[in-house]
Design an enzyme around this catalytic site. Structure first.
Site, PDB file in Angstrom:
ATOM      1  N   TYR A 143       0.858  -1.187   0.000  1.00 55.42           N
ATOM      2  CA  TYR A 143       0.000   0.000   0.000  1.00 55.42           C
ATOM      3  C   TYR A 143       0.888   1.229   0.000  1.00 55.42           C
ATOM      4  O   TYR A 143       1.871   1.291   0.734  1.00 55.42           O
ATOM      5  CB  TYR A 143      -0.887  -0.002   1.245  1.00 55.42           C
ATOM      6  CG  TYR A 143      -1.723   1.250   1.444  1.00 55.42           C
ATOM      7  CD1 TYR A 143      -1.438   2.136   2.496  1.00 55.42           C
ATOM      8  CD2 TYR A 143      -2.791   1.542   0.619  1.00 55.42           C
ATOM      9  CE1 TYR A 143      -2.206   3.281   2.697  1.00 55.42           C
ATOM     10  CE2 TYR A 143      -3.571   2.696   0.816  1.00 55.42           C
ATOM     11  CZ  TYR A 143      -3.265   3.553   1.854  1.00 55.42           C
ATOM     12  OH  TYR A 143      -4.019   4.695   2.053  1.00 55.42           O
ATOM     13  N   ASP A 238       9.257   2.873  -1.259  1.00 52.51           N
ATOM     14  CA  ASP A 238       8.304   3.568  -0.391  1.00 52.51           C
ATOM     15  C   ASP A 238       8.673   3.208   1.047  1.00 52.51           C
ATOM     16  O   ASP A 238       8.313   2.143   1.546  1.00 52.51           O
ATOM     17  CB  ASP A 238       6.878   3.138  -0.732  1.00 52.51           C
ATOM     18  CG  ASP A 238       5.881   3.792   0.207  1.00 52.51           C
ATOM     19  OD1 ASP A 238       4.663   3.549   0.044  1.00 52.51           O
ATOM     20  OD2 ASP A 238       6.306   4.537   1.113  1.00 52.51           O
ATOM     21  N   LYS A 266       5.688   9.529   8.560  1.00 53.26           N
ATOM     22  CA  LYS A 266       5.578   9.006   9.923  1.00 53.26           C
ATOM     23  C   LYS A 266       6.686   9.518  10.859  1.00 53.26           C
ATOM     24  O   LYS A 266       6.628  10.645  11.342  1.00 53.26           O
ATOM     25  CB  LYS A 266       5.514   7.477   9.855  1.00 53.26           C
ATOM     26  CG  LYS A 266       4.272   6.988   9.051  1.00 53.26           C
ATOM     27  CD  LYS A 266       4.158   5.494   9.013  1.00 53.26           C
ATOM     28  CE  LYS A 266       3.135   5.034   7.987  1.00 53.26           C
ATOM     29  NZ  LYS A 266       1.749   5.040   8.455  1.00 53.26           N
TER      30      LYS A 266
HETATM   31  P1  KE4 Z   1      -0.484   8.505   4.546  1.00 54.94           P
HETATM   32  O1  KE4 Z   1      -1.073   9.151   3.335  1.00 54.94           O
HETATM   33  O2  KE4 Z   1      -1.521   7.691   5.318  1.00 54.94           O
HETATM   34  O3  KE4 Z   1       0.297   9.455   5.455  1.00 54.94           O
HETATM   35  O4  KE4 Z   1       0.627   7.475   4.039  1.00 54.94           O
HETATM   36  C1  KE4 Z   1       0.267   6.485   3.104  1.00 54.94           C
HETATM   37  C2  KE4 Z   1       1.259   5.339   3.158  1.00 54.94           C
HETATM   38  C3  KE4 Z   1       2.208   5.237   2.170  1.00 54.94           C
HETATM   39  N1  KE4 Z   1       3.125   4.236   2.173  1.00 54.94           N
HETATM   40  C4  KE4 Z   1       3.134   3.313   3.167  1.00 54.94           C
HETATM   41  C5  KE4 Z   1       4.161   2.218   3.128  1.00 54.94           C
HETATM   42  C6  KE4 Z   1       2.190   3.378   4.216  1.00 54.94           C
HETATM   43  O5  KE4 Z   1       2.196   2.438   5.201  1.00 54.94           O
HETATM   44  C7  KE4 Z   1       1.230   4.415   4.217  1.00 54.94           C
HETATM   45  C8  KE4 Z   1       0.157   4.535   5.292  1.00 54.94           C
HETATM   46  N2  KE4 Z   1       0.164   3.509   6.281  1.00 54.94           N
HETATM   47  C9  KE4 Z   1      -1.129   3.253   6.876  1.00 54.94           C
HETATM   48  C10 KE4 Z   1      -0.969   2.091   7.856  1.00 54.94           C
HETATM   49  N3  KE4 Z   1      -0.625   0.880   7.232  1.00 54.94           N
HETATM   50  C11 KE4 Z   1      -1.691   4.453   7.554  1.00 54.94           C
HETATM   51  C12 KE4 Z   1      -2.872   4.163   8.452  1.00 54.94           C
HETATM   52  C13 KE4 Z   1      -4.169   4.589   7.822  1.00 54.94           C
HETATM   53  O6  KE4 Z   1      -4.358   4.417   6.595  1.00 54.94           O
HETATM   54  O7  KE4 Z   1      -5.025   5.092   8.589  1.00 54.94           O
END
Ligand code: KE4
Length: 426
Positions: A143, A238, A266
């Site tokens: 993701y 990523d 993060k």
């Molecule tokens: P954000 O847009 O949520 O800040 O980041 C997206 C993203 C991109 N790449 C990786 C590897 C990620 O894990 C994420 C977002 N992680 C999720 C948890 N697996 C965020 C939690 C959520 O979606 O509420």
């Protein structure tokens, strides 16, 4: 008892879609109603009913130093006395960028944004702008946020172009995305042979964390580096989750494979909204205002986030990760031993600072299909049994648990004691 949480979710649903501002928080992956949280300190959370939990979500990764780390809070307080934001350059952004460039070997320049989604969306656009190509490659189970090109899934055959993975994503966009099986270097070689000269980039989580924790097989990262290099296609790591998580320099430092572009998030924001895109200088200089690839953001690099991120990164060094890896490995081994003792078939994967448990899965979980065929109902029962015993895991079998500085031995021992009871109960 969680009476106030139950009242709040009803009220929330009247004003917020699903009652939450991000879907995973709704507990649909594990059933039941979400817990509304009020405060956190170190490894501990307190919900609106006064229940306390040991936290393994860590705000989905940022809190590698624990909740309300004094240095981070002090940095935010100090900056808040000066200004919350300008929409103009500040020295803080340079200091955060310098720290990222110093730590992450594949990053020569970095652009700060406000989320991981913005970072990966921009990375795709930059790769397309730099190469003049349109196709992209991603992996099943990885993701990268919710931009249209990355909400595509594999079509009927492995090498067929993508189809939308969400309503609202046009076929025309999804069909530019090829989705391959994770950890399958042969599939990558075949894709680059079938679409030679047409693929702008390949993007992956170098350690998958969004299908649970699935590390790269030996040689996988090196092989995709070679396939992309030979084709003139860009390799994007990523590292939104793995950056400053699995090593000071992220997965690229841990595994010694250099991407062309890296996305981060993060941890680098100290817990405040953040994302970042970094990489080779000759590619990054194609970004506006010097280059033609457009990207912008009102609060990008805002001083509060920069101050928090600097304070967090200043607390991290190689020794921190040596200790964290040791605790993670020991914790995972003890969790495995508990499953054996309870006669519960489970696979525990871990990499420094992150772990997952897969029930009734193959002995080695190395691919999305292994995760998809695991027993998510058993995970849901385990999740709730742990919650009742004061341990807050990620409410989905497709997420990871995060360990940080706050997970001292007595916290981990308390977690294992809860797991002992939970495994007996499910
Ligand atoms: P954000 O847009 O949520 O800040 O980041 C997206 C993203 C991109 N790449 C990786 C590897 C990620 O894990 C994420 C977002 N992680 C999720 C948890 N697996 C965020 C939690 C959520 O979606 O509420």
């Amino acid at each position: 008892m969680r009476a106030k949480s139950e009242q709040l979710i009803e009220r929330a649903r009247r004003f917020i879609p699903g009652g939450v501002n991000s879907p995973v928080r709704a507990f649909k992956g594990v059933g039941g109603e979400p817990v509304f949280l009020r405060s956190g300190e170190g490894a501990w959370l307190e919900d609106v009913d006064g229940n306390r939990y040991i936290d393994y979500v860590s705000s989905w990764g940022p809190m590698i130093l624990g909740h309300r780390h004094p240095d981070v809070v002090a940095a935010i307080r100090k900056q808040a006395q000066l200004a919350l934001g300008f929409g103009a350059p500040t020295e803080l952004e340079i200091e955060l960028a310098e720290r990222i460039v110093a730590a992450v070997p594949g990053v020569e320049k970095v652009r700060l944004v406000n989320s991981g989604t913005e970072a990966t969306m921009t990375a795709i656009r930059l790769a397309r702008g730099f190469t003049g190509r349109d196709l992209i490659v991603k992996f099943q189970g990885c993701y990268h946020g919710h931009s249209d090109s990355l909400l595509a899934k594999a079509g009927s055959g492995v090498l067929t172009l993508g189809i939308p993975n969400s309503p609202g994503v046009p076929e025309a966009i999804a069909s530019q995305t090829l989705t391959l099986p994770f950890n399958d270097a042969g599939a990558v070689r075949r894709a680059y042979a079938a679409y030679a000269g047409r693929i702008a980039c390949l993007i992956l989580e170098p350690v998958a964390g969004n299908m649970g924790c699935v590390p790269p097989l030996p040689g996988f990262l090196e092989s995709i580096r070679q396939s992309t290099q030979e084709d003139g296609s860009l390799l994007i790591f990523d590292e939104v989750m793995t950056g400053f998580r699995v090593a000071l320099g992220g997965a690229q430092a841990r595994y010694g494979v250099m991407p062309d572009l890296t996305t981060l998030g993060k941890v680098i924001g100290g817990g405040l909204p953040v994302g970042a895109l970094g990489g080779r200088r000759d590619i990054m200089d194609h970004l506006a205002p010097d280059g033609g690839v457009y990207q912008a953001g009102t609060l990008s690099g805002n001083p509060l986030t920069a101050a928090a991120g600097i304070a967090m990164l200043d607390a991290l060094n190689d020794d921190f990760y040596v200790a964290l890896e040791e605790r993670t490995d020991t914790f995972a081994a003890e969790l495995r031993a508990l499953c054996v003792r309870h006669g519960r078939r489970a696979t525990v994967n871990q990499v420094c600072g992150m772990f997952s448990i897969f029930f009734d899965a193959p002995e080695r979980v190395t691919a999305f299909e292994h995760v998809a065929n695991a027993n998510s109902d058993a995970f849901a029962r385990f999740f709730h049994a742990m919650l009742e015993r004061g341990v807050y895991l990620a409410p989905s079998a497709f997420e990871v648990g995060f360990l940080g500085a706050q997970h001292s031995q007595d916290v981990l021992d308390a977690t294992l004691a809860a797991a002992d009871g939970a495994l007996a109960a499910i």
